[in-house]
Design a protein around this motif. Structure first.
Motif, PDB file in Angstrom:
ATOM      1  N   SER A 146       0.833  -1.213   0.000  1.00 19.07           N
ATOM      2  CA  SER A 146       0.000   0.000   0.000  1.00 19.07           C
ATOM      3  C   SER A 146       0.862   1.255   0.000  1.00 19.07           C
ATOM      4  CB  SER A 146      -0.932   0.017   1.214  1.00 19.07           C
ATOM      5  OG  SER A 146      -1.876  -1.007   1.116  1.00 19.07           O
ATOM      6  N   ARG A 147       1.918   1.216   0.768  1.00 22.70           N
ATOM      7  CA  ARG A 147       2.813   2.375   0.822  1.00 22.70           C
ATOM      8  C   ARG A 147       3.564   2.550  -0.497  1.00 22.70           C
ATOM      9  NH1 ARG A 147       4.786   3.308   6.977  1.00 22.70           N
ATOM     10  NH2 ARG A 147       2.786   2.810   7.949  1.00 22.70           N
ATOM     11  N   PHE A 148       3.958   1.454  -1.118  1.00 26.01           N
ATOM     12  CA  PHE A 148       4.570   1.543  -2.448  1.00 26.01           C
ATOM     13  C   PHE A 148       3.591   2.172  -3.438  1.00 26.01           C
ATOM     14  CE2 PHE A 148       7.546  -2.214  -1.508  1.00 26.01           C
ATOM     15  CZ  PHE A 148       8.686  -1.419  -1.451  1.00 26.01           C
ATOM     16  N   GLU A 149       2.353   1.704  -3.435  1.00 28.36           N
ATOM     17  CA  GLU A 149       1.347   2.244  -4.353  1.00 28.36           C
ATOM     18  C   GLU A 149       1.153   3.737  -4.133  1.00 28.36           C
ATOM     19  OE1 GLU A 149      -2.223  -0.013  -5.470  1.00 28.36           O
ATOM     20  OE2 GLU A 149      -1.490  -1.515  -4.037  1.00 28.36           O
ATOM     21  N   ALA A 150       1.142   4.181  -2.887  1.00 27.97           N
ATOM     22  CA  ALA A 150       0.967   5.598  -2.583  1.00 27.97           C
ATOM     23  C   ALA A 150       2.113   6.440  -3.148  1.00 27.97           C
ATOM     24  CB  ALA A 150       0.852   5.798  -1.074  1.00 27.97           C
ATOM     25  N   LEU A 151       3.283   5.826  -3.306  1.00 28.10           N
ATOM     26  CA  LEU A 151       4.428   6.518  -3.893  1.00 28.10           C
ATOM     27  C   LEU A 151       4.406   6.505  -5.412  1.00 28.10           C
ATOM     28  CD1 LEU A 151       7.232   5.145  -1.541  1.00 28.10           C
ATOM     29  CD2 LEU A 151       6.369   7.502  -1.626  1.00 28.10           C
ATOM     30  N   GLY A 152       3.480   5.751  -6.008  1.00 24.96           N
ATOM     31  CA  GLY A 152       3.424   5.629  -7.458  1.00 24.96           C
ATOM     32  C   GLY A 152       4.300   4.514  -7.997  1.00 24.96           C
ATOM     33  N   CYS A 153       4.691   3.612  -7.152  1.00 23.95           N
ATOM     34  CA  CYS A 153       5.570   2.504  -7.530  1.00 23.95           C
ATOM     35  C   CYS A 153       4.799   1.497  -8.391  1.00 23.95           C
ATOM     36  CB  CYS A 153       6.092   1.833  -6.262  1.00 23.95           C
ATOM     37  SG  CYS A 153       7.147   0.424  -6.551  1.00 23.95           S
ATOM     38  N   PRO A 154       5.270   1.205  -9.614  1.00 23.59           N
ATOM     39  CA  PRO A 154       4.528   0.314 -10.508  1.00 23.59           C
ATOM     40  C   PRO A 154       4.833  -1.178 -10.341  1.00 23.59           C
ATOM     41  CG  PRO A 154       6.360   1.254 -11.697  1.00 23.59           C
ATOM     42  CD  PRO A 154       6.381   1.861 -10.312  1.00 23.59           C
ATOM     43  N   ARG A 155       5.956  -1.534  -9.718  1.00 29.80           N
ATOM     44  CA  ARG A 155       6.348  -2.949  -9.609  1.00 29.80           C
ATOM     45  C   ARG A 155       7.221  -3.123  -8.374  1.00 29.80           C
ATOM     46  NH1 ARG A 155       6.448  -7.268 -12.858  1.00 29.80           N
ATOM     47  NH2 ARG A 155       5.756  -6.040 -14.627  1.00 29.80           N
ATOM     48  N   VAL A 156       7.069  -4.300  -7.740  1.00 25.72           N
ATOM     49  CA  VAL A 156       7.857  -4.626  -6.558  1.00 25.72           C
ATOM     50  C   VAL A 156       8.642  -5.904  -6.825  1.00 25.72           C
ATOM     51  CG1 VAL A 156       7.767  -5.200  -4.103  1.00 25.72           C
ATOM     52  CG2 VAL A 156       6.140  -3.558  -5.049  1.00 25.72           C
ATOM     53  N   ASN A 157       9.900  -5.892  -6.454  1.00 24.87           N
ATOM     54  CA  ASN A 157      10.776  -7.048  -6.604  1.00 24.87           C
ATOM     55  C   ASN A 157      11.251  -7.512  -5.237  1.00 24.87           C
ATOM     56  OD1 ASN A 157      10.727  -6.749  -9.440  1.00 24.87           O
ATOM     57  ND2 ASN A 157      12.443  -5.335  -9.372  1.00 24.87           N
ATOM     58  N   LEU A 158      11.676  -8.767  -5.186  1.00 25.64           N
ATOM     59  CA  LEU A 158      12.291  -9.312  -3.979  1.00 25.64           C
ATOM     60  C   LEU A 158      13.152 -10.497  -4.369  1.00 25.64           C
ATOM     61  CD1 LEU A 158      10.576 -12.145  -3.091  1.00 25.64           C
ATOM     62  CD2 LEU A 158       8.854 -10.392  -2.729  1.00 25.64           C
ATOM     63  N   LEU A 159      13.976 -10.923  -3.449  1.00 21.88           N
ATOM     64  CA  LEU A 159      14.846 -12.073  -3.674  1.00 21.88           C
ATOM     65  C   LEU A 159      14.478 -13.172  -2.688  1.00 21.88           C
ATOM     66  CD1 LEU A 159      18.229 -10.150  -3.915  1.00 21.88           C
ATOM     67  CD2 LEU A 159      16.855 -11.019  -5.802  1.00 21.88           C
ATOM     68  N   VAL A 160      14.466 -14.408  -3.162  1.00 22.56           N
ATOM     69  CA  VAL A 160      14.257 -15.573  -2.305  1.00 22.56           C
ATOM     70  C   VAL A 160      15.427 -16.510  -2.569  1.00 22.56           C
ATOM     71  CG1 VAL A 160      12.748 -17.507  -1.722  1.00 22.56           C
ATOM     72  CG2 VAL A 160      11.744 -15.339  -2.479  1.00 22.56           C
ATOM     73  N   LEU A 161      16.099 -16.923  -1.522  1.00 20.36           N
ATOM     74  CA  LEU A 161      17.218 -17.844  -1.692  1.00 20.36           C
ATOM     75  C   LEU A 161      16.710 -19.189  -2.196  1.00 20.36           C
ATOM     76  CD1 LEU A 161      19.268 -16.937   1.493  1.00 20.36           C
ATOM     77  CD2 LEU A 161      19.699 -16.250  -0.867  1.00 20.36           C
ATOM     78  N   PRO A 162      17.464 -19.853  -3.048  1.00 20.26           N
ATOM     79  CA  PRO A 162      16.989 -21.093  -3.683  1.00 20.26           C
ATOM     80  C   PRO A 162      16.569 -22.193  -2.717  1.00 20.26           C
ATOM     81  CG  PRO A 162      19.023 -20.346  -4.710  1.00 20.26           C
ATOM     82  CD  PRO A 162      18.785 -19.457  -3.525  1.00 20.26           C
TER      83      PRO A 162
END
Length: 138
Positions: free
Chosen positions: A89-105
């Motif tokens: 929600s906070r990302f959206e409020a900033l106008g962020c169009p995409r979120v990424n993350l890393l997951v260890l294998p």
């Protein structure tokens, strides 16, 4: 209750990271992050006790989720999901169009969790390079 991290939360957040098996970020590493987008570092504090945390960053183009952790004594209560939803929600409020993350294998449970929230694996290759020389390990 989910809220923005405050410096007085540091010891409790460090304890959550340690209990969850994550490295504890030193204060000096968090200081520059908190001058940039402090509203993206969240804690979950049901009943006034910090039980979980997530660290988000935004570079103006993509959001990144780092260091989602819930104390094992408080897991399976929806804390991680609530933290992620609030961060999104906070990302959206900033106008962020995409979120990424890393997951260890090896983190099968983590990958399953993220997929249940709609995050899809990508075939990208992570490359990393430390920029500061590290003191030798003892």
């Amino acid at each position: 209750m989910i809220r923005t991290f405050r410096w007085e939360d540091y010891d409790a957040v460090a304890a959550v990271w340690a209990a969850a098996g994550a490295d504890v970020l030193p204060r000096a590493e968090l200081e520059p992050k908190l001058t940039r987008d402090p509203e993206l570092f969240l804690v979950a504090a049901p009943e006034g006790i910090i039980a979980g945390t997530v660290l988000g960053t935004w570079d103006g183009r993509r959001g990144w989720i780092f260091r989602l952790a819930v104390d094992p004594a408080h897991r399976r209560k929806g804390i991680a999901t609530s933290l992620v939803h609030e961060l999104e929600s906070r990302f959206e409020a900033l106008g962020c169009p995409r979120v990424n993350l890393l997951v260890l294998p090896h983190n099968k449970a983590g990958l399953r969790f993220w997929q249940e929230l709609g995050y899809l694996p990508a075939p990208d290759v992570l490359c990393t390079k430390p920029l500061r020389s590290q003191p030798p390990e003892k």
